[in-house]
Design an enzyme around this catalytic site. Structure first.
Site, PDB file in Angstrom:
ATOM      1  N   ARG A 228      18.594   0.830 -28.694  1.00 36.67           N
ATOM      2  CA  ARG A 228      19.638  -0.384 -28.091  1.00 36.67           C
ATOM      3  C   ARG A 228      21.112  -0.194 -28.948  1.00 36.67           C
ATOM      4  O   ARG A 228      21.106   0.190 -30.034  1.00 36.67           O
ATOM      5  CB  ARG A 228      19.156  -1.712 -28.475  1.00 36.67           C
ATOM      6  CG  ARG A 228      17.968  -2.141 -27.605  1.00 36.67           C
ATOM      7  CD  ARG A 228      18.407  -2.568 -26.157  1.00 36.67           C
ATOM      8  NE  ARG A 228      17.384  -3.134 -25.158  1.00 36.67           N
ATOM      9  CZ  ARG A 228      16.971  -2.118 -24.340  1.00 36.67           C
ATOM     10  NH1 ARG A 228      17.284  -1.094 -24.265  1.00 36.67           N
ATOM     11  NH2 ARG A 228      15.944  -2.812 -23.473  1.00 36.67           N
ATOM     12  N   HIS A 276      22.811   4.520 -19.782  1.00 32.09           N
ATOM     13  CA  HIS A 276      21.353   3.739 -19.934  1.00 32.09           C
ATOM     14  C   HIS A 276      20.343   4.373 -18.936  1.00 32.09           C
ATOM     15  O   HIS A 276      19.874   3.758 -18.249  1.00 32.09           O
ATOM     16  CB  HIS A 276      21.682   2.545 -19.755  1.00 32.09           C
ATOM     17  CG  HIS A 276      20.426   1.721 -20.395  1.00 32.09           C
ATOM     18  ND1 HIS A 276      20.611   0.263 -21.259  1.00 32.09           N
ATOM     19  CD2 HIS A 276      19.059   1.947 -20.462  1.00 32.09           C
ATOM     20  CE1 HIS A 276      19.197  -0.016 -21.541  1.00 32.09           C
ATOM     21  NE2 HIS A 276      18.448   0.883 -21.264  1.00 32.09           N
TER      22      HIS A 276
HETATM   23  N1  LIG Z   1      17.360   3.712 -23.090  1.00 37.97           N
HETATM   24  C1  LIG Z   1      16.572   3.440 -22.326  1.00 37.97           C
HETATM   25  O1  LIG Z   1      16.449   3.443 -21.315  1.00 37.97           O
HETATM   26  C2  LIG Z   1      15.318   2.687 -23.106  1.00 37.97           C
HETATM   27  C3  LIG Z   1      15.360   2.166 -24.179  1.00 37.97           C
HETATM   28  N2  LIG Z   1      14.337   1.421 -24.798  1.00 37.97           N
HETATM   29  C4  LIG Z   1      14.396   0.735 -26.152  1.00 37.97           C
HETATM   30  O2  LIG Z   1      13.600   1.514 -27.114  1.00 37.97           O
HETATM   31  C5  LIG Z   1      12.758   0.748 -27.939  1.00 37.97           C
HETATM   32  C6  LIG Z   1      11.579   1.310 -28.493  1.00 37.97           C
HETATM   33  O3  LIG Z   1      10.827   1.360 -27.430  1.00 37.97           O
HETATM   34  P1  LIG Z   1       9.217   1.666 -27.965  1.00 37.97           P
HETATM   35  O4  LIG Z   1       8.984   2.873 -28.777  1.00 37.97           O
HETATM   36  O5  LIG Z   1       8.489   1.608 -26.301  1.00 37.97           O
HETATM   37  O6  LIG Z   1       8.875   0.360 -28.577  1.00 37.97           O
HETATM   38  P2  LIG Z   1       7.820   0.246 -29.591  1.00 37.97           P
HETATM   39  O7  LIG Z   1       7.548  -1.163 -29.962  1.00 37.97           O
HETATM   40  O8  LIG Z   1       6.623   1.044 -29.503  1.00 37.97           O
HETATM   41  O9  LIG Z   1       8.261   0.820 -31.220  1.00 37.97           O
HETATM   42  C7  LIG Z   1       9.076   0.214 -31.912  1.00 37.97           C
HETATM   43  C8  LIG Z   1       9.363   0.800 -33.180  1.00 37.97           C
HETATM   44  O10 LIG Z   1      10.528   0.459 -33.852  1.00 37.97           O
HETATM   45  C9  LIG Z   1       9.999   0.131 -35.459  1.00 37.97           C
HETATM   46  N3  LIG Z   1      11.081  -1.108 -35.848  1.00 37.97           N
HETATM   47  C10 LIG Z   1      11.191  -2.241 -35.357  1.00 37.97           C
HETATM   48  N4  LIG Z   1      12.024  -2.841 -36.037  1.00 37.97           N
HETATM   49  C11 LIG Z   1      12.445  -1.835 -37.036  1.00 37.97           C
HETATM   50  C12 LIG Z   1      13.298  -2.117 -38.220  1.00 37.97           C
HETATM   51  N5  LIG Z   1      13.967  -3.250 -38.436  1.00 37.97           N
HETATM   52  N6  LIG Z   1      13.282  -1.041 -38.818  1.00 37.97           N
HETATM   53  C13 LIG Z   1      12.669   0.239 -38.644  1.00 37.97           C
HETATM   54  N7  LIG Z   1      11.979   0.165 -37.513  1.00 37.97           N
HETATM   55  C14 LIG Z   1      11.759  -0.802 -36.724  1.00 37.97           C
HETATM   56  C15 LIG Z   1       8.695  -0.403 -35.183  1.00 37.97           C
HETATM   57  O11 LIG Z   1       7.949  -0.348 -36.475  1.00 37.97           O
HETATM   58  C16 LIG Z   1       8.179   0.459 -33.927  1.00 37.97           C
HETATM   59  O12 LIG Z   1       7.824   1.664 -34.744  1.00 37.97           O
HETATM   60  C17 LIG Z   1      12.524  -0.710 -26.934  1.00 37.97           C
HETATM   61  O13 LIG Z   1      12.761  -1.832 -27.709  1.00 37.97           O
HETATM   62  C18 LIG Z   1      14.135  -0.496 -26.179  1.00 37.97           C
HETATM   63  O14 LIG Z   1      14.888  -1.462 -26.807  1.00 37.97           O
HETATM   64  C19 LIG Z   1      13.145   1.622 -24.260  1.00 37.97           C
HETATM   65  C20 LIG Z   1      12.963   2.230 -23.243  1.00 37.97           C
HETATM   66  C21 LIG Z   1      13.908   2.727 -22.364  1.00 37.97           C
HETATM   67  O1  LIG Z   2      12.835  -0.746 -21.044  1.00 43.04           O
HETATM   68  C1  LIG Z   2      13.955  -0.872 -21.541  1.00 43.04           C
HETATM   69  O2  LIG Z   2      14.012  -1.464 -22.409  1.00 43.04           O
HETATM   70  C2  LIG Z   2      15.133   0.036 -20.951  1.00 43.04           C
HETATM   71  O3  LIG Z   2      15.975   0.061 -21.505  1.00 43.04           O
HETATM   72  C3  LIG Z   2      15.004   0.728 -19.722  1.00 43.04           C
HETATM   73  O4  LIG Z   2      15.996   0.192 -18.962  1.00 43.04           O
HETATM   74  P1  LIG Z   2      15.519   0.626 -17.466  1.00 43.04           P
HETATM   75  O5  LIG Z   2      14.291  -0.269 -17.226  1.00 43.04           O
HETATM   76  O6  LIG Z   2      15.286   1.929 -17.272  1.00 43.04           O
HETATM   77  O7  LIG Z   2      16.717  -0.017 -16.920  1.00 43.04           O
END
Ligand SMILES: NC(=O)C1=CN([C@@H]2O[C@H](COP(=O)(O)OP(=O)(O)OC[C@H]3O[C@@H](n4cnc5c(N)ncnc54)[C@H](O)[C@@H]3O)[C@@H](O)[C@H]2O)C=CC1
Ligand SMILES: O=C(O)C(=O)COP(=O)(O)O
Length: 316
Positions: A228, A276
């Site tokens: 993010r 994104h």
């Molecule tokens: N660019 C994109 O298209 C996408 C972005 N995302 C973002 O990626 C993030 C992570 O996704 P996942 O791996 O699926 O989530 P997840 O919930 O499996 O992993 C999150 C990780 O972050 C760690 N974490 C949380 N707060 C923390 C902190 N303050 N300091 C250190 N570590 C911390 C947790 O311990 C965990 O290891 C999502 O919350 C979303 O915002 C997700 C999917 C697509």
């Molecule tokens: O799942 C998330 O948090 C994402 O950032 C992914 O975004 P999207 O669903 O690929 O537009």
């Protein structure tokens, strides 16, 4: 039960859902606006979680479950949801493969000077003395060792990199060589050749990467942010790149999206901007529906051990 989808779903996915659950009524909409009339009858809402407002939750008096088909749930009106007995699940896991492939693609792009090569080719310029690097033998730090971070680690491990994770507990999932708590990042950041941030938006992650840390990075380091945008102090990053405190930043997420056309990130040659899209893949909706299916079976049987249940207090 009535299941209201506010997601632009593929035809094959809509058919799969109606065929799998003939006893339940699906209402398919492309976004929340057209779904408003159905909300008072909705038992379940399927959403990307970006456009669901407090007033929608308030009008959905029967609502028992919000199934968010993305990973970030930071845009949900959590204050209103918390006061009701509403289950929230997200799609943690469905992005892991494509996000990991994106990360490797971007690391290789930086190491093999792909942007410069594309420019040279356009100019028909034959120049070989580029600062090419290998991934092999280099150090990568991954902030966030969740579904996506772990899938990245599997691949960086296969490339012969030393992979260090940072999370809140210090617990080490598979594929990482070591994992530290996030408060150890300031001591460790100077060791890293690549720093990949894949963190959720929370109060704790806000502006985590700022001048104090950028100033400790290797001048040759590459930063990739796919979690993010709030994690990065944008002005500090620009200054750090301008003063060569680090080499390059590859950014898929921003404080303001779409990134405004006049934003300085577009103009800095040491920044690569992608819109994104790291999580996009043709497998996105099929995987999201696999997870919904799994939870729906539990939901109709009154089971409570759901996949990816969100802790509304923690916020992810
Ligand atoms: N660019 C994109 O298209 C996408 C972005 N995302 C973002 O990626 C993030 C992570 O996704 P996942 O791996 O699926 O989530 P997840 O919930 O499996 O992993 C999150 C990780 O972050 C760690 N974490 C949380 N707060 C923390 C902190 N303050 N300091 C250190 N570590 C911390 C947790 O311990 C965990 O290891 C999502 O919350 C979303 O915002 C997700 C999917 C697509
Ligand atoms: O799942 C998330 O948090 C994402 O950032 C992914 O975004 P999207 O669903 O690929 O537009």
């Amino acid at each position: 039960m009535m299941i209201v989808s506010t997601i632009h779903m593929r035809k094959d996915i809509r058919e799969r859902l109606t065929e799998t659950y003939p006893d339940h009524e699906f209402r398919f909409h492309k976004q929340i606006e057209s779904a408003e009339e159905d909300l008072p009858k909705a038992d379940i809402i399927l959403t990307y979680g970006m456009d669901l407002e407090a007033r929608h939750i308030e009008s959905a008096k029967r609502l028992k479950w919000i199934n968010v088909m993305s990973s970030g749930v930071d845009k949900l009106p959590m204050d209103v949801i918390k006061n009701r007995d509403i289950l929230i699940t997200n799609a943690r896991g469905i992005h892991a493969i494509q996000m990991a492939e994106y990360t490797i693609a971007m690391m290789l792009q930086a190491a093999r000077q792909t942007k410069t090569l594309i420019h040279q080719e356009r100019e028909r310029e034959w120049f070989r003395k580029l600062p090419i690097r290998e991934l092999y033998g280099h150090q990568v730090g991954i902030l966030g060792t969740g579904a996506i971070g772990s899938e990245i680690a599997k691949r960086t491990d296969a490339f012969g990199m030393t992979t260090t994770g940072f999370n809140r507990s210090g617990k080490k999932p598979d594929h990482f060589d070591a994992v530290h708590t996030i408060d150890q990042l300031p001591e460790r950041i100077s060791e890293l050749d690549y720093l990949v941030a894949v963190l959720p938006r929370t109060e704790e992650t806000d502006q985590l990467l700022n001048e104090a840390l950028f100033s400790k990075m290797k001048a040759s380091a590459v930063l990739i942010n796919i979690g993010r945008g709030n994690v990065i102090h944008e002005e500090d990053l620009l200054k750090a790149l301008q003063s060569n405190a680090l080499d390059h930043a590859i950014l898929d997420v921003f404080n303001e999206e779409p990134l405004p056309k006049d934003h300085p990130f577009w103009f800095d040659k040491n920044i690569t901007v992608t819109p994104h899209m790291a999580g996009l893949s043709p497998e996105y909706q099929p995987r999201a529906v696999d997870q919904f299916d799994y939870n729906m079976k539990k939901f109709v049987h009154g089971d409570t051990d759901f996949l990816n249940q969100i802790d509304t207090e923690r916020g992810y």
